[in-house]
Design an enzyme around this catalytic site. Structure first.
Site, PDB file in Angstrom:
ATOM      1  N   ASN A  76       0.834  -0.980  -0.088  1.00  0.00           N
ATOM      2  CA  ASN A  76       0.067   0.024   0.014  1.00  0.00           C
ATOM      3  C   ASN A  76       0.780   1.237   0.201  1.00  0.00           C
ATOM      4  OD1 ASN A  76       0.973  -0.373   2.588  1.00  0.00           O
ATOM      5  ND2 ASN A  76      -1.105   0.116   3.508  1.00  0.00           N
ATOM      6  N   ASP A  82      -5.242   5.480  11.957  1.00  0.00           N
ATOM      7  CA  ASP A  82      -5.764   6.586  12.532  1.00  0.00           C
ATOM      8  C   ASP A  82      -6.185   6.174  14.013  1.00  0.00           C
ATOM      9  OD1 ASP A  82      -8.327   5.518  12.517  1.00  0.00           O
ATOM     10  OD2 ASP A  82      -9.074   6.540  10.814  1.00  0.00           O
TER      11      ASP A  82
END
Length: 144
Positions: A76, A82
């Site tokens: 990726n 987060d």
């Protein structure tokens, strides 16, 4: 100074350390021995989970020596974790694609992370003209 709660899923990896003055990136380690064949994809467990402070996220990237040492690419390109990914079983992983046959051992440093504040809310203002110097090209080279 921010405090981050961390859970380790194994005692076989070194504890995370922040080395002030050297780098603000922190190394992450493989928590399991992984054997990969060229072209194979695996999620490599990193043996940790964290409760990031509200308003922060972690950026995870390969170390500069990861490809040279192990022949793997992060699929990726850059991982983003987060503060909502903070549960007891939310272990961090490194998504790897092997470009050659390889073995990654427990405790090998394969990637690194840093904590960043979320981007502030922004407003885009459309204009017909920009006031900066025209560099006339692509990236920092100015070449097209």
């Amino acid at each position: 100074m921010e405090t981050i709660r961390i859970k380790y899923f194994t005692d076989q990896i070194e504890k995370l350390t922040y080395i002030a003055g050297k780098s603000d990136w922190i190394d992450l380690r493989a928590a399991q021995e992984i054997t990969m064949k060229a072209g194979e994809f695996k999620l490599i467990p990193l043996g940790i989970a964290m409760e990031l402070p509200k308003g922060y996220e972690a950026h995870v990237i390969p170390r500069s020596s990861t490809y040279k040492n192990f022949g793997i690419l992060q699929t990726n390109s850059m991982g983003l974790i987060d503060e909502s990914y903070c549960g007891d079983n939310d272990q961090w992983y490194f998504p790897a694609l092997a470009m050659r046959d390889t073995v990654i051992h427990v405790n090998d440093r394969i990637c690194q992370f840093r904590i960043m504040k979320h981007q502030p809310e922004i407003h885009f203002e459309e204009t017909e003209e920009l006031t900066g110097k025209d560099r006339g090209g692509f990236g920092s080279t100015g070449l097209q």
